[in-house]
Design an enzyme around this catalytic site. Structure first.
Site, PDB file in Angstrom:
ATOM      1  N   GLU A   1       3.733  -5.105   4.279  1.00 29.83           N
ATOM      2  CA  GLU A   1       3.742  -4.314   5.292  1.00 29.83           C
ATOM      3  C   GLU A   1       5.114  -4.881   6.095  1.00 29.83           C
ATOM      4  O   GLU A   1       5.629  -6.101   6.063  1.00 29.83           O
ATOM      5  CB  GLU A   1       2.419  -4.923   6.227  1.00 29.83           C
ATOM      6  CG  GLU A   1       1.196  -4.232   5.508  1.00 29.83           C
ATOM      7  CD  GLU A   1       0.789  -2.793   5.975  1.00 29.83           C
ATOM      8  OE1 GLU A   1       1.836  -2.352   6.526  1.00 29.83           O
ATOM      9  OE2 GLU A   1      -0.289  -2.623   5.865  1.00 29.83           O
TER      10      GLU A   1
ATOM     11  N   HIS B   1       0.950  -1.176  -0.195  1.00 27.39           N
ATOM     12  CA  HIS B   1       0.171   0.068  -0.119  1.00 27.39           C
ATOM     13  C   HIS B   1       0.755   1.189  -0.025  1.00 27.39           C
ATOM     14  O   HIS B   1       1.675   1.268   0.818  1.00 27.39           O
ATOM     15  CB  HIS B   1      -1.045   0.008   1.018  1.00 27.39           C
ATOM     16  CG  HIS B   1      -0.571   0.252   2.577  1.00 27.39           C
ATOM     17  ND1 HIS B   1      -0.389   1.749   3.056  1.00 27.39           N
ATOM     18  CD2 HIS B   1      -0.408  -0.298   3.499  1.00 27.39           C
ATOM     19  CE1 HIS B   1      -0.094   1.794   4.273  1.00 27.39           C
ATOM     20  NE2 HIS B   1       0.056   0.390   4.547  1.00 27.39           N
TER      21      HIS B   1
ATOM     22  N   ASP C   1       5.742   2.189   6.744  1.00 26.63           N
ATOM     23  CA  ASP C   1       4.381   2.005   6.611  1.00 26.63           C
ATOM     24  C   ASP C   1       3.965   2.830   5.380  1.00 26.63           C
ATOM     25  O   ASP C   1       3.278   3.678   5.575  1.00 26.63           O
ATOM     26  CB  ASP C   1       3.362   2.237   7.843  1.00 26.63           C
ATOM     27  CG  ASP C   1       2.262   1.541   7.603  1.00 26.63           C
ATOM     28  OD1 ASP C   1       1.906   0.791   6.834  1.00 26.63           O
ATOM     29  OD2 ASP C   1       1.218   1.957   8.340  1.00 26.63           O
TER      30      ASP C   1
ATOM     31  N   GLU D   1      -4.929   1.781   1.455  1.00 27.07           N
ATOM     32  CA  GLU D   1      -5.269   0.905   2.659  1.00 27.07           C
ATOM     33  C   GLU D   1      -5.387   1.484   3.999  1.00 27.07           C
ATOM     34  O   GLU D   1      -6.335   1.068   4.761  1.00 27.07           O
ATOM     35  CB  GLU D   1      -4.258   0.008   2.677  1.00 27.07           C
ATOM     36  CG  GLU D   1      -4.219  -1.131   3.852  1.00 27.07           C
ATOM     37  CD  GLU D   1      -3.646  -0.742   5.143  1.00 27.07           C
ATOM     38  OE1 GLU D   1      -3.725  -1.862   5.994  1.00 27.07           O
ATOM     39  OE2 GLU D   1      -3.314   0.104   5.210  1.00 27.07           O
ATOM     40  N   GLU D   2      -4.849   2.684   4.151  1.00 28.19           N
ATOM     41  CA  GLU D   2      -4.890   3.346   5.403  1.00 28.19           C
ATOM     42  C   GLU D   2      -6.413   3.206   5.973  1.00 28.19           C
ATOM     43  O   GLU D   2      -6.609   3.208   7.271  1.00 28.19           O
ATOM     44  CB  GLU D   2      -4.289   4.522   5.785  1.00 28.19           C
ATOM     45  CG  GLU D   2      -2.714   4.317   5.386  1.00 28.19           C
ATOM     46  CD  GLU D   2      -2.094   3.536   6.709  1.00 28.19           C
ATOM     47  OE1 GLU D   2      -2.682   3.399   7.471  1.00 28.19           O
ATOM     48  OE2 GLU D   2      -0.965   3.464   6.630  1.00 28.19           O
TER      49      GLU D   2
ATOM     50  N   HIS E   1       3.326   5.111  11.635  1.00 24.44           N
ATOM     51  CA  HIS E   1       2.529   6.234  12.164  1.00 24.44           C
ATOM     52  C   HIS E   1       2.891   6.998  13.318  1.00 24.44           C
ATOM     53  O   HIS E   1       2.295   7.763  13.767  1.00 24.44           O
ATOM     54  CB  HIS E   1       0.976   5.521  12.665  1.00 24.44           C
ATOM     55  CG  HIS E   1       0.300   4.982  11.689  1.00 24.44           C
ATOM     56  ND1 HIS E   1      -1.077   4.547  11.729  1.00 24.44           N
ATOM     57  CD2 HIS E   1       0.639   4.452  10.327  1.00 24.44           C
ATOM     58  CE1 HIS E   1      -1.481   3.874  10.840  1.00 24.44           C
ATOM     59  NE2 HIS E   1      -0.441   3.825   9.783  1.00 24.44           N
TER      60      HIS E   1
ATOM     61  N   ASP F   1      -0.406   4.513   0.222  1.00 25.94           N
ATOM     62  CA  ASP F   1      -1.058   5.727   0.765  1.00 25.94           C
ATOM     63  C   ASP F   1      -0.176   5.706   2.386  1.00 25.94           C
ATOM     64  O   ASP F   1      -0.048   4.818   2.796  1.00 25.94           O
ATOM     65  CB  ASP F   1      -2.475   5.764   0.928  1.00 25.94           C
ATOM     66  CG  ASP F   1      -3.093   4.416   1.613  1.00 25.94           C
ATOM     67  OD1 ASP F   1      -2.301   3.294   1.747  1.00 25.94           O
ATOM     68  OD2 ASP F   1      -4.210   4.564   2.060  1.00 25.94           O
TER      69      ASP F   1
END
Length: 399
Positions: free
Chosen positions: A172, A79, A112, A145-146, A373, A81
């Protein structure tokens, strides 16, 4: 495979600077709030340079690259995003320019999960050149995906390009280990209705916030009663957000909503999980408090809408599964230290690939999810390069 692995490693080392530059380029392109069009454009440029057979956006705006037309189908899922940056003042460096210190790249999305994209794309091109993709159709899938994990692979299988792969590798962060599952999740909201009144005459109102207090306390104390599993671990629950509707700060609120993140382990059903929360509602509030599962129907940046409920099943494969074993063999061949397969603590697109669609999936990626994050979002550049070897060698080991 030993000779092929040595050739893979030679070619990866020759491409090292290109792989690192590509990684720096894509973290420099903001892709928050599911806005992945621009970073997808840069990724497509690299796939074009490496001679992918097909390169395009899908209806949702995800980036797809294909090599080969074989009967066996594998998808490499990354992913592209990211979450936002929060307060810019909390960063000690520009989150997009990033910084490299002691071989570690610090930038938004470094962990991430833009970290797996360079290795997947270069790995697939090298595998093709060495004949390791003969008989395969291999896809790179750079997706959003987020805000709703699983929605992009759901469209891949059911809408566009409408292909159900035989195997999936999720990029991931796994600390360069093979991961074979994680807990599921159910997102819920609890809405309490009350009656507004002036704060000076609050006895005439019915405060919606107060109706949620025993439920919040019950959720806080619920975890010891949740399910457990020897591999996936214990169920988790938390109140993750709260919204209040009130005419003013001098009035009794007539509506209050809490949002719940419930991590589900094996043996827990969404019906039972929802009932656990419903059972926390005091009898006198049963008519004015409602528990609902959340639903996602936000349009992507292209305007495409794919409605899904926010229930994400737990999943795991045994260590003996052929795909897990192939992943372990790939780690061994490229010289990584022996280690047992593990699991993520957070959720990934595996909730659709494996959890809903039943497609054998594993995870492998550079980085540690604990930096995801955070303002220390980071990845080892050596791992980014090394992961390329894994992605290149893996298809030749899947039986």
């Amino acid at each position: 495979m030993t000779d092929k692995t040595k050739e893979i490693q030679k070619r990866v080392e020759a491409a090292r600077e290109d792989i690192i530059k590509f990684m720096r380029d894509i973290v420099a392109i903001p892709s928050m709030e599911s806005q992945i069009g621009e970073v997808g454009k840069r990724i497509q440029e690299e796939m074009k340079k490496l001679g992918f057979d097909e390169i395009r956006y899908d209806k949702m705006g995800n980036t797809i690259g294909r090599i080969g037309n074989g009967k066996k189908v594998i998808v490499f899922d990354s992913h592209i995003d990211t979450v936002g940056i929060g307060d810019p003042a909390s960063w000690q460096w520009d989150p997009f320019v990033g910084k490299v210190e002691n071989g570690i790249l610090y930038a938004r999305g470094a962990c991430d999960e833009k970290n797996s994209t360079p290795g997947m794309i270069y790995g697939l091109a090298i595998a093709r050149d060495l004949g390791l993709l003969d008989g395969w159709t291999a896809y790179y899938f750079g997706n959003m995906e987020e805000w709703c994990d699983g929605i992009a692979p759901n469209t891949f299988v059911e809408v566009d390009p409408k292909i159900k792969p035989d195997f999936v590798v999720i990029g991931e962060p796994t600390k360069m280990l093979v991961y074979r599952g994680h807990k599921g999740r159910l997102e819920m909201k609890v809405t309490a209705k009350g009656k507004s009144a002036h704060a000076a005459s609050n006895h005439l109102g019915d405060n919606a916030i107060y109706k949620l207090l025993p439920i919040i306390a019950g959720i806080r104390d619920l975890e010891p009663k949740l399910g457990d599993h020897e591999f996936l671990g214990h169920g988790k629950i938390t109140v993750s957000d709260m919204h209040v509707k009130t005419p003013s700060i001098n009035a009794v609120p007539d509506e209050a909503i809490i949002y719940i993140d419930r991590r589900m382990t094996f043996g827990e059903t969404k019906e039972a999980v929802k009932k656990q929360v419903e059972d926390l509602i005091p009898a006198e509030f049963k008519d004015s408090v409602k528990v609902e599962e959340l639903f996602y129907d936000e349009p992507s940046y292209t305007g495409f809408v794919f409605p899904v409920d926010k229930y994400f099943p737990a999943w795991a494969y045994e260590e003996s599964h052929p795909l897990v074993q192939a992943g372990q063999e790939a780690r061994k061949l490229i010289g990584l230290p022996e280690a047992k397969p593990s699991k993520w603590n957070f959720s990934t697109n595996g909730i659709y690939w494996a959890g809903k669609a039943g497609i054998p999936s594993i995870g492998f990626g550079p980085g540690d999810e604990e930096t995801a994050h955070t303002v220390n979002d980071s990845v080892s550049l050596d791992e980014v390069v090394k992961a390329t070897e894994f992605y290149a060698v893996l298809p030749g080991l899947i039986k």
